[in-house]
Motif scaffolding. Structure first.
Motif, PDB file in Angstrom:
ATOM      1  N   TYR A  56      -4.581 -17.352   6.915  1.00  0.00           N
ATOM      2  CA  TYR A  56      -5.171 -16.987   8.210  1.00  0.00           C
ATOM      3  C   TYR A  56      -5.070 -15.478   8.430  1.00  0.00           C
ATOM      4  CZ  TYR A  56      -5.029 -16.314  13.319  1.00  0.00           C
ATOM      5  OH  TYR A  56      -5.206 -15.850  14.596  1.00  0.00           O
ATOM      6  N   VAL A  57      -3.899 -14.925   8.122  1.00  0.00           N
ATOM      7  CA  VAL A  57      -3.677 -13.490   8.317  1.00  0.00           C
ATOM      8  C   VAL A  57      -4.501 -12.675   7.325  1.00  0.00           C
ATOM      9  CG1 VAL A  57      -1.936 -11.667   8.293  1.00  0.00           C
ATOM     10  CG2 VAL A  57      -1.369 -13.912   9.231  1.00  0.00           C
ATOM     11  N   ILE A  58      -4.552 -13.120   6.081  1.00  0.00           N
ATOM     12  CA  ILE A  58      -5.324 -12.395   5.070  1.00  0.00           C
ATOM     13  C   ILE A  58      -6.802 -12.351   5.455  1.00  0.00           C
ATOM     14  CG2 ILE A  58      -6.149 -12.508   2.681  1.00  0.00           C
ATOM     15  CD1 ILE A  58      -3.364 -13.502   1.893  1.00  0.00           C
ATOM     16  N   ILE A  59      -7.320 -13.459   5.951  1.00  0.00           N
ATOM     17  CA  ILE A  59      -8.729 -13.497   6.351  1.00  0.00           C
ATOM     18  C   ILE A  59      -8.999 -12.507   7.479  1.00  0.00           C
ATOM     19  CG2 ILE A  59     -10.457 -14.934   7.505  1.00  0.00           C
ATOM     20  CD1 ILE A  59      -9.363 -17.290   5.821  1.00  0.00           C
ATOM     21  N   LEU A  60      -8.115 -12.464   8.473  1.00  0.00           N
ATOM     22  CA  LEU A  60      -8.309 -11.510   9.564  1.00  0.00           C
ATOM     23  C   LEU A  60      -8.172 -10.076   9.072  1.00  0.00           C
ATOM     24  CD1 LEU A  60      -6.469 -13.137  12.619  1.00  0.00           C
ATOM     25  CD2 LEU A  60      -8.893 -13.212  12.017  1.00  0.00           C
ATOM     26  N   SER A  61      -7.249  -9.846   8.140  1.00  0.00           N
ATOM     27  CA  SER A  61      -7.083  -8.498   7.599  1.00  0.00           C
ATOM     28  C   SER A  61      -8.316  -8.060   6.816  1.00  0.00           C
ATOM     29  CB  SER A  61      -5.847  -8.447   6.688  1.00  0.00           C
ATOM     30  OG  SER A  61      -4.673  -8.777   7.398  1.00  0.00           O
ATOM     31  N   ALA A  62      -8.999  -9.023   6.220  1.00  0.00           N
ATOM     32  CA  ALA A  62     -10.168  -8.719   5.387  1.00  0.00           C
ATOM     33  C   ALA A  62     -11.470  -8.752   6.173  1.00  0.00           C
ATOM     34  CB  ALA A  62     -10.243  -9.715   4.231  1.00  0.00           C
ATOM     35  N   ALA A  63     -11.398  -8.851   7.500  1.00  0.00           N
ATOM     36  CA  ALA A  63     -12.608  -9.061   8.302  1.00  0.00           C
ATOM     37  C   ALA A  63     -13.668  -7.993   8.046  1.00  0.00           C
ATOM     38  CB  ALA A  63     -12.244  -9.108   9.787  1.00  0.00           C
ATOM     39  N   VAL A  64     -13.263  -6.729   8.018  1.00  0.00           N
ATOM     40  CA  VAL A  64     -14.227  -5.648   7.795  1.00  0.00           C
ATOM     41  C   VAL A  64     -14.866  -5.776   6.420  1.00  0.00           C
ATOM     42  CG1 VAL A  64     -14.447  -3.160   7.465  1.00  0.00           C
ATOM     43  CG2 VAL A  64     -13.169  -4.042   9.413  1.00  0.00           C
ATOM     44  N   ASP A  65     -14.069  -6.100   5.415  1.00  0.00           N
ATOM     45  CA  ASP A  65     -14.585  -6.213   4.055  1.00  0.00           C
ATOM     46  C   ASP A  65     -15.484  -7.430   3.879  1.00  0.00           C
ATOM     47  OD1 ASP A  65     -13.095  -3.958   3.220  1.00  0.00           O
ATOM     48  OD2 ASP A  65     -11.313  -5.209   3.044  1.00  0.00           O
ATOM     49  N   LEU A  66     -15.276  -8.457   4.674  1.00  0.00           N
ATOM     50  CA  LEU A  66     -16.046  -9.686   4.512  1.00  0.00           C
ATOM     51  C   LEU A  66     -17.428  -9.601   5.150  1.00  0.00           C
ATOM     52  CD1 LEU A  66     -13.292 -12.406   5.143  1.00  0.00           C
ATOM     53  CD2 LEU A  66     -14.215 -11.628   2.960  1.00  0.00           C
ATOM     54  N   LEU A 175       3.435 -10.586   8.630  1.00  0.00           N
ATOM     55  CA  LEU A 175       3.875  -9.332   8.018  1.00  0.00           C
ATOM     56  C   LEU A 175       3.487  -9.265   6.549  1.00  0.00           C
ATOM     57  CD1 LEU A 175       5.497  -6.733   8.449  1.00  0.00           C
ATOM     58  CD2 LEU A 175       7.552  -8.015   7.881  1.00  0.00           C
ATOM     59  N   ILE A 176       3.758 -10.330   5.813  1.00  0.00           N
ATOM     60  CA  ILE A 176       3.485 -10.331   4.375  1.00  0.00           C
ATOM     61  C   ILE A 176       1.981 -10.364   4.109  1.00  0.00           C
ATOM     62  CG2 ILE A 176       3.733 -11.695   2.261  1.00  0.00           C
ATOM     63  CD1 ILE A 176       6.507 -12.519   3.269  1.00  0.00           C
ATOM     64  N   GLY A 177       1.250 -11.189   4.859  1.00  0.00           N
ATOM     65  CA  GLY A 177      -0.187 -11.293   4.626  1.00  0.00           C
ATOM     66  C   GLY A 177      -0.915  -9.988   4.875  1.00  0.00           C
ATOM     67  N   ALA A 178      -0.676  -9.395   6.041  1.00  0.00           N
ATOM     68  CA  ALA A 178      -1.354  -8.138   6.366  1.00  0.00           C
ATOM     69  C   ALA A 178      -0.877  -7.005   5.467  1.00  0.00           C
ATOM     70  CB  ALA A 178      -1.112  -7.787   7.834  1.00  0.00           C
ATOM     71  N   GLY A 179       0.436  -6.952   5.231  1.00  0.00           N
ATOM     72  CA  GLY A 179       0.971  -5.882   4.391  1.00  0.00           C
ATOM     73  C   GLY A 179       0.501  -5.981   2.956  1.00  0.00           C
ATOM     74  N   ALA A 180       0.500  -7.198   2.412  1.00  0.00           N
ATOM     75  CA  ALA A 180       0.081  -7.373   1.020  1.00  0.00           C
ATOM     76  C   ALA A 180      -1.394  -7.048   0.845  1.00  0.00           C
ATOM     77  CB  ALA A 180       0.363  -8.806   0.572  1.00  0.00           C
ATOM     78  N   TYR A 181      -2.220  -7.437   1.826  1.00  0.00           N
ATOM     79  CA  TYR A 181      -3.651  -7.142   1.703  1.00  0.00           C
ATOM     80  C   TYR A 181      -3.903  -5.640   1.771  1.00  0.00           C
ATOM     81  CZ  TYR A 181      -8.667  -7.326   2.281  1.00  0.00           C
ATOM     82  OH  TYR A 181     -10.014  -7.143   2.097  1.00  0.00           O
ATOM     83  N   THR A 333      -4.817  -1.413   7.705  1.00  0.00           N
ATOM     84  CA  THR A 333      -3.564  -0.710   8.011  1.00  0.00           C
ATOM     85  C   THR A 333      -3.145  -0.957   9.452  1.00  0.00           C
ATOM     86  OG1 THR A 333      -4.124   1.001   6.398  1.00  0.00           O
ATOM     87  CG2 THR A 333      -2.412   1.527   8.017  1.00  0.00           C
ATOM     88  N   TYR A 334      -4.103  -0.892  10.375  1.00  0.00           N
ATOM     89  CA  TYR A 334      -3.791  -1.230  11.766  1.00  0.00           C
ATOM     90  C   TYR A 334      -3.216  -2.642  11.861  1.00  0.00           C
ATOM     91  CZ  TYR A 334      -6.548   2.806  13.401  1.00  0.00           C
ATOM     92  OH  TYR A 334      -7.027   4.069  13.652  1.00  0.00           O
ATOM     93  N   ASN A 335      -3.822  -3.567  11.143  1.00  0.00           N
ATOM     94  CA  ASN A 335      -3.376  -4.957  11.217  1.00  0.00           C
ATOM     95  C   ASN A 335      -1.964  -5.119  10.663  1.00  0.00           C
ATOM     96  OD1 ASN A 335      -3.931  -7.662  11.961  1.00  0.00           O
ATOM     97  ND2 ASN A 335      -4.336  -8.190   9.834  1.00  0.00           N
ATOM     98  N   ALA A 336      -1.659  -4.411   9.577  1.00  0.00           N
ATOM     99  CA  ALA A 336      -0.316  -4.492   8.997  1.00  0.00           C
ATOM    100  C   ALA A 336       0.727  -3.931   9.960  1.00  0.00           C
ATOM    101  CB  ALA A 336      -0.276  -3.743   7.667  1.00  0.00           C
ATOM    102  N   ILE A 337       0.419  -2.812  10.597  1.00  0.00           N
ATOM    103  CA  ILE A 337       1.357  -2.209  11.552  1.00  0.00           C
ATOM    104  C   ILE A 337       1.558  -3.128  12.752  1.00  0.00           C
ATOM    105  CG2 ILE A 337       1.665  -0.276  13.151  1.00  0.00           C
ATOM    106  CD1 ILE A 337       0.177   1.459  11.080  1.00  0.00           C
ATOM    107  N   TYR A 338       0.485  -3.722  13.222  1.00  0.00           N
ATOM    108  CA  TYR A 338       0.567  -4.685  14.329  1.00  0.00           C
ATOM    109  C   TYR A 338       1.478  -5.855  13.965  1.00  0.00           C
ATOM    110  CZ  TYR A 338      -1.066  -8.891  16.776  1.00  0.00           C
ATOM    111  OH  TYR A 338      -1.138 -10.080  17.447  1.00  0.00           O
ATOM    112  N   GLN A 339       1.338  -6.375  12.752  1.00  0.00           N
ATOM    113  CA  GLN A 339       2.137  -7.523  12.337  1.00  0.00           C
ATOM    114  C   GLN A 339       3.617  -7.167  12.227  1.00  0.00           C
ATOM    115  OE1 GLN A 339       1.173 -10.503  12.259  1.00  0.00           O
ATOM    116  NE2 GLN A 339      -1.057 -10.432  12.074  1.00  0.00           N
TER     117      GLN A 339
END
Length: 462
Positions: A56-66, A175-181, A333-339
């Motif tokens: 779920y987090v990875i998908i939201l982190s990738a929203a711009v790319d998708l 944290l892991i999903g957004a940071g890893a992406y 990056t914004y998403n990772a910091i938010y998480q």
């Protein structure tokens, strides 16, 4: 001089002894807190929480790319949230008929297939449409919603440590999903396609956790018979053979529920009540929860998800004034910091509590107004200040979430507590859905304004 040296040695020795004493007390408290916990159960449920939520987090982190810069990112949010929300509303009435081991296979299959569909769909830069990506996101969302429902129910058989481990895993997922992406696609230079393909393999960890790590002796006796339950007042689900007060059950000890507990009394009282009476009772309970608990959570989720999906894609700076080489790097990056902020604040209740839930909710609205004004008028001089605001946003969102449930646990009578905790979770899902609808128009408005005033960063495709 020798005397002075002796005094210094004595002071050093005293300091070391004091530090050793503090560490021993801390270790004793930590050991006491986890006394009786089964490490295999804790590891399994932590992994359940992590893997069930990380996609779920990875998908939201990738929203711009998708979907690219021309499509509102709220579309991704809605596709990622609404199927899960609907599943949580409907599945409790039939999912108990499916054994847990079957569910785990289904969840892993849906999640992997969904991510594979997303990963294999042509990118927007290659002329691909978003319809296939949305279909994959919906599959993953269905798995996430049904998985959360099932794994939280599964904690019934494994006691309070399993629930704590599940909660920790879900917090780590953000944290892991957004940071890893962000790390994979920005710092390490992996393509979005490769990153999503790798993420499609993660549900295998869920299967391994269930069949290899988790002790399943507590489940075998239950799944060998009819897995039926009744819906009782308070929204709880209780298996029918728990209605037998005279028969002791081996798995009762896992929860430590006595025959005189409020849950038992509620079951006994409600056996003769009609569903209409129970519905009226629960509606009265919700009315009492709405203002003190549900409204602040709804408010904070609307504000923070409008920021994340509607405003953050437009918070762009010239690349020469930022640490990035591509405009697409800002959003993950914004998403990772938010998480990071969310994870810290969701872990804060043992150390700090707030009782006024409206204050951080209103501060989140201030964040939304501030960042929206910056997107319009470009007055924040550096992206590093935006990083700080986004981190603060995560802190506020997490602190409202965790303290809402802590306040319910403190202030709601025990016999109403289980229903109240469950009913209040509707607020975050409703807030996310509302924010998804708002953010689609919000982002289009902000981006159009920026382009009209000579800042076309939001239309850049790299």
């Amino acid at each position: 001089m020798p005397l002075a040296a002796s005094d210094e040695d004595a002071a050093t020795l005293s300091s070391q002894e004091q530090s050793s004493s503090i560490w021993k007390r801390f270790s004793a408290r930590l050991s006491g807190a986890f006394s009786g916990a089964d490490p295999r159960v804790c590891v399994a449920f932590w992994l359940f929480g992590l893997i069930n939520n990380v996609l779920y987090v990875i998908i939201l982190s990738a929203a711009v790319d998708l979907v690219g810069p021309d499509v509102p990112k709220g579309v991704v949010l809605l596709a990622d949230v609404i199927p899960s929300f609907v599943t949580k509303l409907l599945a409790p009435y039939f999912i108990h008929l499916v054994p847990y081991w079957v569910r785990v296979f289904v969840f892993a299959f849906l999640s992997s297939v969904g991510m594979l569909v997303v990963a294999m769909s042509p990118g927007y830069t290659d002329g691909g449409t978003i319809s296939s990506k949305i279909a994959g996101i919906i599959l993953a969302s269905l798995s996430c919603g049904a998985g959360e429902l099932s794994f939280v129910g599964l904690t019934h058989f494994y006691g309070p440590f399993s629930l704590a481990a599940w909660g920790s895993g879900t917090g780590a997922a953000g944290l892991i999903g957004a940071g890893a992406y962000a790390l994979a696609t920005s710092a390490l230079g992996f393509s979005v396609h490769v990153t999503l393909l790798v993420s499609a393999c993660l549900p295998a960890i869920m299967v391994m956790s269930f069949f290899v790590v988790l002790p399943r002796s507590s489940l075998r006796s239950t799944e060998s018979g009819a897995d039926r339950y009744r819906v009782v007042e308070g929204g709880g689900e209780v298996e029918e053979d728990e209605m037998d007060y005279g028969a002791g059950r081996e798995d009762e000890g896992l929860l430590g529920v006595s025959h005189n507990s409020p849950a038992r009394k509620a079951i006994h009282v409600n056996q003769g009540r009609s569903w209409q009476d129970q519905t009226r009772t629960n509606l009265r309970r919700i009315k009492g929860l709405f203002i003190p608990f549900m409204v602040p959570m709804l408010l904070v989720y609307i504000a923070e998800y409008v920021i994340n999906q509607g405003v953050a894609p437009t918070l762009l700076f010239p690349l020469s004034e930022s640490p990035f080489e591509h405009f697409r790097s800002f959003y993950p990056t914004y998403n990772a910091i938010y998480q990071i902020g969310v994870f810290i604040s969701r872990s804060s209740t043992p150390f700090y509590r707030i009782h006024n839930l409206y204050l951080p909710s209103l501060l989140q609205v201030v964040n939304l107004a501030l960042l929206t004004l910056h997107a319009l008028f470009d007055f924040i001089p550096t992206v590093w200040l935006v990083f700080i605001i986004v981190f603060w946003e995560g802190l506020l969102g997490g602190v409202v979430y965790v303290n809402t449930f802590a306040e319910i646990a403190d202030r709601v009578p025990k016999e109403d507590r289980e229903f109240s905790l469950g009913a209040t979770t509707v607020s975050d899902s409703a807030g996310i859905c509302i924010a998804g609808l708002l953010s689609m128009g919000w982002e289009v408005w902000l981006c159009s304004w920026q382009v009209g005033h000579g800042r076309d960063y939001c239309r850049q495709k790299t």
